[in-house]
Each structure stands twice: as C-alpha cells, then as structure tokens.
Design a protein around this motif. Structure first.
Motif, PDB file in Angstrom:
ATOM      1  N   PRO A  68      11.770  14.120  -7.338  1.00 25.27           N
ATOM      2  CA  PRO A  68      11.906  13.656  -8.721  1.00 25.27           C
ATOM      3  C   PRO A  68      11.637  14.757  -9.746  1.00 25.27           C
ATOM      4  O   PRO A  68      10.674  14.707 -10.515  1.00 25.27           O
ATOM      5  CB  PRO A  68      10.857  12.546  -8.810  1.00 25.27           C
ATOM      6  CG  PRO A  68       9.785  12.982  -7.863  1.00 25.27           C
ATOM      7  CD  PRO A  68      10.514  13.637  -6.720  1.00 25.27           C
ATOM      8  N   SER A  69      12.510  15.770  -9.759  1.00 22.03           N
ATOM      9  CA  SER A  69      12.397  16.843 -10.748  1.00 22.03           C
ATOM     10  C   SER A  69      13.788  17.206 -11.238  1.00 22.03           C
ATOM     11  O   SER A  69      14.789  17.007 -10.542  1.00 22.03           O
ATOM     12  CB  SER A  69      11.712  18.078 -10.150  1.00 22.03           C
ATOM     13  OG  SER A  69      12.570  18.734  -9.241  1.00 22.03           O
ATOM     14  N   ALA A  90      20.064   7.402  -2.494  1.00 19.80           N
ATOM     15  CA  ALA A  90      19.132   8.511  -2.695  1.00 19.80           C
ATOM     16  C   ALA A  90      17.872   8.284  -1.876  1.00 19.80           C
ATOM     17  O   ALA A  90      17.321   7.187  -1.867  1.00 19.80           O
ATOM     18  CB  ALA A  90      18.779   8.645  -4.172  1.00 19.80           C
ATOM     19  N   ALA A  91      17.422   9.315  -1.182  1.00 15.74           N
ATOM     20  CA  ALA A  91      16.127   9.299  -0.496  1.00 15.74           C
ATOM     21  C   ALA A  91      15.203  10.168  -1.334  1.00 15.74           C
ATOM     22  O   ALA A  91      15.251  11.396  -1.269  1.00 15.74           O
ATOM     23  CB  ALA A  91      16.255   9.849   0.916  1.00 15.74           C
ATOM     24  N   VAL A  92      14.395   9.520  -2.155  1.00 19.05           N
ATOM     25  CA  VAL A  92      13.558  10.246  -3.113  1.00 19.05           C
ATOM     26  C   VAL A  92      12.166  10.392  -2.516  1.00 19.05           C
ATOM     27  O   VAL A  92      11.506   9.404  -2.198  1.00 19.05           O
ATOM     28  CB  VAL A  92      13.492   9.508  -4.466  1.00 19.05           C
ATOM     29  CG1 VAL A  92      12.837  10.404  -5.513  1.00 19.05           C
ATOM     30  CG2 VAL A  92      14.891   9.092  -4.929  1.00 19.05           C
ATOM     31  N   SER A  93      11.715  11.627  -2.348  1.00 21.04           N
ATOM     32  CA  SER A  93      10.422  11.877  -1.712  1.00 21.04           C
ATOM     33  C   SER A  93       9.393  12.335  -2.729  1.00 21.04           C
ATOM     34  O   SER A  93       9.731  12.846  -3.802  1.00 21.04           O
ATOM     35  CB  SER A  93      10.567  12.948  -0.619  1.00 21.04           C
ATOM     36  OG  SER A  93      11.055  14.153  -1.165  1.00 21.04           O
ATOM     37  N   GLU A 136       9.741   6.810 -10.860  1.00 23.66           N
ATOM     38  CA  GLU A 136      10.425   8.102 -10.755  1.00 23.66           C
ATOM     39  C   GLU A 136      11.689   7.976  -9.903  1.00 23.66           C
ATOM     40  O   GLU A 136      12.729   8.562 -10.233  1.00 23.66           O
ATOM     41  CB  GLU A 136       9.486   9.134 -10.144  1.00 23.66           C
ATOM     42  CG  GLU A 136       8.356   9.562 -11.043  1.00 23.66           C
ATOM     43  CD  GLU A 136       7.371  10.468 -10.327  1.00 23.66           C
ATOM     44  OE1 GLU A 136       6.746  11.299 -11.002  1.00 23.66           O
ATOM     45  OE2 GLU A 136       7.222  10.324  -9.085  1.00 23.66           O
ATOM     46  N   ALA A 137      11.601   7.225  -8.815  1.00 23.78           N
ATOM     47  CA  ALA A 137      12.766   7.059  -7.940  1.00 23.78           C
ATOM     48  C   ALA A 137      13.909   6.386  -8.688  1.00 23.78           C
ATOM     49  O   ALA A 137      15.071   6.774  -8.542  1.00 23.78           O
ATOM     50  CB  ALA A 137      12.384   6.243  -6.710  1.00 23.78           C
ATOM     51  N   ASP A 166      20.789  21.918  -2.142  1.00 26.06           N
ATOM     52  CA  ASP A 166      20.251  23.259  -1.959  1.00 26.06           C
ATOM     53  C   ASP A 166      18.791  23.381  -2.350  1.00 26.06           C
ATOM     54  O   ASP A 166      18.065  24.195  -1.788  1.00 26.06           O
ATOM     55  CB  ASP A 166      21.060  24.269  -2.775  1.00 26.06           C
ATOM     56  CG  ASP A 166      22.450  24.481  -2.185  1.00 26.06           C
ATOM     57  OD1 ASP A 166      22.626  24.160  -1.005  1.00 26.06           O
ATOM     58  OD2 ASP A 166      23.329  24.947  -2.906  1.00 26.06           O
ATOM     59  N   ALA A 167      18.340  22.590  -3.318  1.00 21.53           N
ATOM     60  CA  ALA A 167      16.955  22.728  -3.779  1.00 21.53           C
ATOM     61  C   ALA A 167      16.016  21.756  -3.114  1.00 21.53           C
ATOM     62  O   ALA A 167      14.822  21.777  -3.357  1.00 21.53           O
ATOM     63  CB  ALA A 167      16.893  22.538  -5.296  1.00 21.53           C
ATOM     64  N   ALA A 168      16.551  20.860  -2.275  1.00 21.98           N
ATOM     65  CA  ALA A 168      15.708  19.817  -1.698  1.00 21.98           C
ATOM     66  C   ALA A 168      14.800  20.364  -0.614  1.00 21.98           C
ATOM     67  O   ALA A 168      15.073  21.379  -0.033  1.00 21.98           O
ATOM     68  CB  ALA A 168      16.582  18.705  -1.128  1.00 21.98           C
TER      69      ALA A 168
END
Length: 240
Positions: free
Chosen positions: A127-128, A153-156, A162-163, A238-240
């Motif tokens: 969540p950013s 979405a798999a939000v960690s 936030e998700a 790429d940023a995950a």
C-alpha cells in the motif's frame, strides 16, 4: 508451485530446513518436469508424478520446486510452461487439490501459460504510491490476457482501509489482504529456525481465513457437495 522465473525461493527459504536435511531436493520440480515431458504436446495430471514432493510433517501440502536461475526458466520456455499448465488444469478438473502458483515478478520470462489458465490471478502489491505506480504496467498487460473477473489485488502489509484504497487506485477488487507481521513473514521466507510457531501469528491466521474464502469464492459448492479444486496464480510488479 514455485514458478518464479528469476529463481525459486520456496525450497531454499520456507522449505529450507527440509532441503538441508535431505528430505526435499532441488532435483525434482519444474525443471525435471519440463525435461521429462519435452517430447509431448500435452501432459495429463499423471505427468506431475515424480516431480511434486511431499512436505514433511503434513498430509495435505505438496511442492513443485522452482528454477535456480533465469537461464533455466528460459530453457523451459513457453512450451514447457504450457505443458505444466495442462497438467495442473487436469489436476484441478479431476477434483484434485487447489494449486497455488508463485509466478514471481513480471519479467520477459514470466510463465504466461500458467497465469492465463488460472482461475484467479492476484497481483502482489504493497500500500504505497511507489508500488501502485509500478503495478499499473503489469495490469495493462494482464487485462489483455485475463478477464477482469479473474483479476484481483493481493495487498500485503496492510489494513483493510489501505487495501481498499489500493484496489480503487488499480481498478481491481481486493482478492487478498495480509497484515503487517514482519516476524512471521521472515519465518515463512527464510524458514522456521528462529521463529518456531508462525501458525499462531496474525499473518497465518489471516492467510488461512483468506484461503478458505478464496476457495469458496471460486468454487461455490451446491448443497451437500464438496467444492472442486481451483488454481490461483500470484504475480508481482517490478517494485513488489
């Protein structure tokens, strides 16, 4: 199933304790499957026998270990991933277990046949703004190959609020949300040596509940019957 083309982490990480003591091996997995089926055009579920390994101390978990380098992923190629997708689909249609696929980060060698065949494709994101921004190009590619109703979405490391914000920004529903739990996440990534009981952590409790919900969402059983199996793939930007 570890299908990360950059190099599988499940065997040396989460399953590292069993790899070190010889109960699991890197010699059996997606690479051995691709090599043994290279002369076939389609592979049934039985083709996975000898390549999937039982996880010690469990009666319901199996692992198809991944590649050790991107070069191995390149050698498997699209045809190899397609044969694997055929075998996995045959497993689930025959009432076998659910199959979870870690497709790794989005790279040129991404195993698209496994992703496009999945009943649900979850895009891993934090969540950013940086992670959400990096995920948009991946979603653009996925929307051309996967129907919208099979994307989530798999939000960690997140809260529900936030998700939901991440899902709105990406334009896909929340398929999975996991809380911030560094100790349990480290144990699952690097083995249980320093953290013996992750099963009681917030991360594991949430994961078990989410897994049941995902299974029932994909396989709502008629009254008095057992839900069939399904396949879900997780791919990261790429940023995950």
């Amino acid at each position: 199933m570890d299908a990360d083309p950059d190099g599988g982490d499940l065997l040396p990480g989460w399953a590292g304790q069993w790899w070190v003591d010889g109960r699991l091996t890197a010699e059996r997995g997606v690479v051995s499957f691709a090599a043994s089926t290279r002369h076939l055009t389609s592979v049934p579920a039985e083709g996975l026998v000898g390549h999937v390994q039982e996880i010690p101390s469990t009666d319901h978990l199996r692992l198809l270990s991944g590649v050790t380098s991107r070069a191995q992923a390149g050698a498997i190629g699209e045809d190899g991933w397609r044969r694997l997708a055929d075998a996995v689909r045959d497993v689930t249609t025959k009432g076998g277990p659910d199959v979870l696929v870690d497709a790794g980060r989005w790279v040129p060698e991404t195993p698209w046949p496994l992703i496009t065949e999945a009943d649900l494709v979850l895009v891993g994101v934090r969540p950013s703004l940086r992670h959400v921004s990096a995920t948009h190009p991946l979603l653009t590619a996925l929307r051309e190959l996967v129907p919208l109703h099979r994307l989530g979405a798999a939000v960690s490391a997140t809260t529900s609020r936030e998700a939901d914000s991440v899902a709105r920004a990406l334009g896909i529903p929340v398929g999975l949300e996991l809380p911030e739990d560094p100790a349990a996440a480290r144990a699952l990534s690097d083995g249980f040596t320093q953290y013996r009981e992750p099963r009681h952590s917030a991360l594991l409790r949430t994961s078990r509940t989410a897994a049941r919900r995902l299974h029932l969402r994909l396989n709502p059983p008629p009254a008095g019957t057992t839900a069939p199996a399904s396949e879900a793939a997780l791919v990261r930007g790429d940023a995950a």
